[in-house]
Write a protein that holds these residues in place. Structure first.
Motif, PDB file in Angstrom:
ATOM      1  N   SER A 167      -6.916 -51.660  62.842  1.00 28.19           N
ATOM      2  CA  SER A 167      -6.711 -52.716  61.843  1.00 28.19           C
ATOM      3  C   SER A 167      -7.673 -53.879  62.087  1.00 28.19           C
ATOM      4  CB  SER A 167      -5.266 -53.225  61.890  1.00 28.19           C
ATOM      5  OG  SER A 167      -4.382 -52.214  61.509  1.00 28.19           O
ATOM      6  N   GLU A 168      -7.863 -54.227  63.350  1.00 33.58           N
ATOM      7  CA  GLU A 168      -8.779 -55.316  63.682  1.00 33.58           C
ATOM      8  C   GLU A 168     -10.205 -54.950  63.279  1.00 33.58           C
ATOM      9  OE1 GLU A 168      -8.069 -55.957  67.837  1.00 33.58           O
ATOM     10  OE2 GLU A 168      -6.303 -57.207  67.475  1.00 33.58           O
ATOM     11  N   GLU A 169     -10.588 -53.684  63.529  1.00 35.31           N
ATOM     12  CA  GLU A 169     -11.919 -53.238  63.128  1.00 35.31           C
ATOM     13  C   GLU A 169     -12.056 -53.271  61.612  1.00 35.31           C
ATOM     14  OE1 GLU A 169     -12.533 -49.375  64.839  1.00 35.31           O
ATOM     15  OE2 GLU A 169     -13.089 -50.190  66.795  1.00 35.31           O
ATOM     16  N   ALA A 170     -11.022 -52.812  60.917  1.00 32.43           N
ATOM     17  CA  ALA A 170     -11.050 -52.829  59.454  1.00 32.43           C
ATOM     18  C   ALA A 170     -11.134 -54.265  58.944  1.00 32.43           C
ATOM     19  CB  ALA A 170      -9.814 -52.133  58.896  1.00 32.43           C
ATOM     20  N   LEU A 171     -10.393 -55.158  59.582  1.00 30.83           N
ATOM     21  CA  LEU A 171     -10.431 -56.565  59.199  1.00 30.83           C
ATOM     22  C   LEU A 171     -11.819 -57.151  59.425  1.00 30.83           C
ATOM     23  CD1 LEU A 171      -8.930 -59.102  58.242  1.00 30.83           C
ATOM     24  CD2 LEU A 171      -8.287 -59.510  60.615  1.00 30.83           C
ATOM     25  N   ALA A 172     -12.411 -56.820  60.562  1.00 31.20           N
ATOM     26  CA  ALA A 172     -13.763 -57.315  60.858  1.00 31.20           C
ATOM     27  C   ALA A 172     -14.757 -56.800  59.812  1.00 31.20           C
ATOM     28  CB  ALA A 172     -14.183 -56.880  62.261  1.00 31.20           C
ATOM     29  N   GLN A 211     -14.239 -58.682  56.644  1.00 31.64           N
ATOM     30  CA  GLN A 211     -14.812 -60.028  56.741  1.00 31.64           C
ATOM     31  C   GLN A 211     -16.322 -59.978  56.583  1.00 31.64           C
ATOM     32  OE1 GLN A 211     -13.079 -61.234  60.494  1.00 31.64           O
ATOM     33  NE2 GLN A 211     -11.477 -62.420  59.483  1.00 31.64           N
ATOM     34  N   GLN A 212     -16.960 -58.951  57.166  1.00 37.50           N
ATOM     35  CA  GLN A 212     -18.402 -58.794  57.004  1.00 37.50           C
ATOM     36  C   GLN A 212     -18.752 -58.568  55.539  1.00 37.50           C
ATOM     37  OE1 GLN A 212     -19.321 -55.536  59.630  1.00 37.50           O
ATOM     38  NE2 GLN A 212     -19.645 -56.863  61.402  1.00 37.50           N
ATOM     39  N   GLU A 213     -17.988 -57.709  54.869  1.00 38.19           N
ATOM     40  CA  GLU A 213     -18.226 -57.434  53.452  1.00 38.19           C
ATOM     41  C   GLU A 213     -18.033 -58.701  52.625  1.00 38.19           C
ATOM     42  OE1 GLU A 213     -19.418 -54.718  51.788  1.00 38.19           O
ATOM     43  OE2 GLU A 213     -19.835 -54.017  53.821  1.00 38.19           O
ATOM     44  N   MET A 214     -16.988 -59.468  52.956  1.00 36.68           N
ATOM     45  CA  MET A 214     -16.741 -60.716  52.233  1.00 36.68           C
ATOM     46  C   MET A 214     -17.895 -61.695  52.443  1.00 36.68           C
ATOM     47  SD  MET A 214     -12.635 -61.248  52.756  1.00 36.68           S
ATOM     48  CE  MET A 214     -12.668 -62.911  52.138  1.00 36.68           C
ATOM     49  N   THR A 215     -18.423 -61.735  53.653  1.00 44.27           N
ATOM     50  CA  THR A 215     -19.560 -62.616  53.936  1.00 44.27           C
ATOM     51  C   THR A 215     -20.771 -62.174  53.121  1.00 44.27           C
ATOM     52  OG1 THR A 215     -18.717 -63.043  56.163  1.00 44.27           O
ATOM     53  CG2 THR A 215     -21.050 -63.498  55.773  1.00 44.27           C
ATOM     54  N   LYS A 216     -21.014 -60.854  53.073  1.00 41.98           N
ATOM     55  CA  LYS A 216     -22.123 -60.335  52.266  1.00 41.98           C
ATOM     56  C   LYS A 216     -21.936 -60.699  50.804  1.00 41.98           C
ATOM     57  CE  LYS A 216     -23.284 -56.146  54.908  1.00 41.98           C
ATOM     58  NZ  LYS A 216     -23.233 -54.672  54.845  1.00 41.98           N
ATOM     59  N   MET A 217     -20.715 -60.498  50.307  1.00 42.01           N
ATOM     60  CA  MET A 217     -20.433 -60.790  48.907  1.00 42.01           C
ATOM     61  C   MET A 217     -20.606 -62.281  48.618  1.00 42.01           C
ATOM     62  SD  MET A 217     -17.108 -58.409  48.412  1.00 42.01           S
ATOM     63  CE  MET A 217     -17.094 -57.752  46.769  1.00 42.01           C
TER      64      MET A 217
END
Length: 136
Positions: free
Chosen positions: A56-61, A64-70
Motif C-alpha cells: 500500500s505504501e508503494e502504491a501510495l508513493a 503521489q509520483q503520478e499526481m506530481t507528474k500530473m
C-alpha cells in the motif's frame, strides 16, 4: 520396619508430589505450545499485514509520483494557455490599432479628396474668372 514404612510413605508422598508437579508441568507445556501456536499464527497475520501495508505504501508513493507528474503537466498546460491568451490580447490590440489606422487613413484620404475637390473648384473658379476678365 517402622523406619522403612515411614520412609516408604515419605517416598510415596514425594512420588505423588512429583507426579502432581509433572502433571502440572505437562499442562504448562501444552498451554505454552498453544500459546506458541497462537503467537505464530498472529505473527503470520502480522507479517501478511506488513506485506500489504508495504504494498500500500508503494502504491501510495506511485500515486503521489503520478499526481506530481500530473500537477507539472497541468502547470505547463496552464502556462501555454496563458501564453495563448496573451497572444490573443496582443492580436486583438494589433487588430484594433490597425482598424484605427485604417480609419485614420480613410479620414485623411477623405480630407485630402475634399481638399483636392475644393482646390479644383477654386481653380475652376479662377479659370472661369480669368476667362471672363480676358474677354471683357
Amino acid at each position: 520396619m517402622r523406619k522403612m514404612s515411614a520412609l516408604n510413605e515419605k517416598m510415596r508422598t514425594q512420588v505423588m508430589d512429583l507426579r502432581e508437579k509433572l502433571g502440572t508441568a505437562e499442562e504448562l507445556v501444552v498451554d505454552l505450545r498453544d500459546k506458541l501456536e497462537t503467537a505464530q499464527e498472529q505473527n503470520s497475520l502480522l507479517q501478511a499485514k506488513l506485506v500489504r501495508q508495504h504494498a500500500s505504501e508503494e502504491a501510495l508513493a506511485k500515486m503521489q509520483q503520478e499526481m506530481t507528474k500530473m500537477k507539472r503537466q497541468l502547470e505547463r498546460e496552464q502556462s501555454k494557455r496563458l501564453q495563448a491568451q496573451e497572444q490573443v490580447v496582443i492580436s486583438d490590440t494589433v487588430i484594433a490599432a490597425t482598424a484605427r489606422m485604417r480609419d485614420d487613413v480613410a479620414a485623411a484620404l477623405e480630407t485630402a479628396k475634399e481638399t483636392l475637390e475644393e482646390m479644383g473648384a477654386v481653380a475652376e473658379g479662377a479659370a472661369a474668372a480669368g476667362g471672363e476678365g480676358g474677354s471683357g
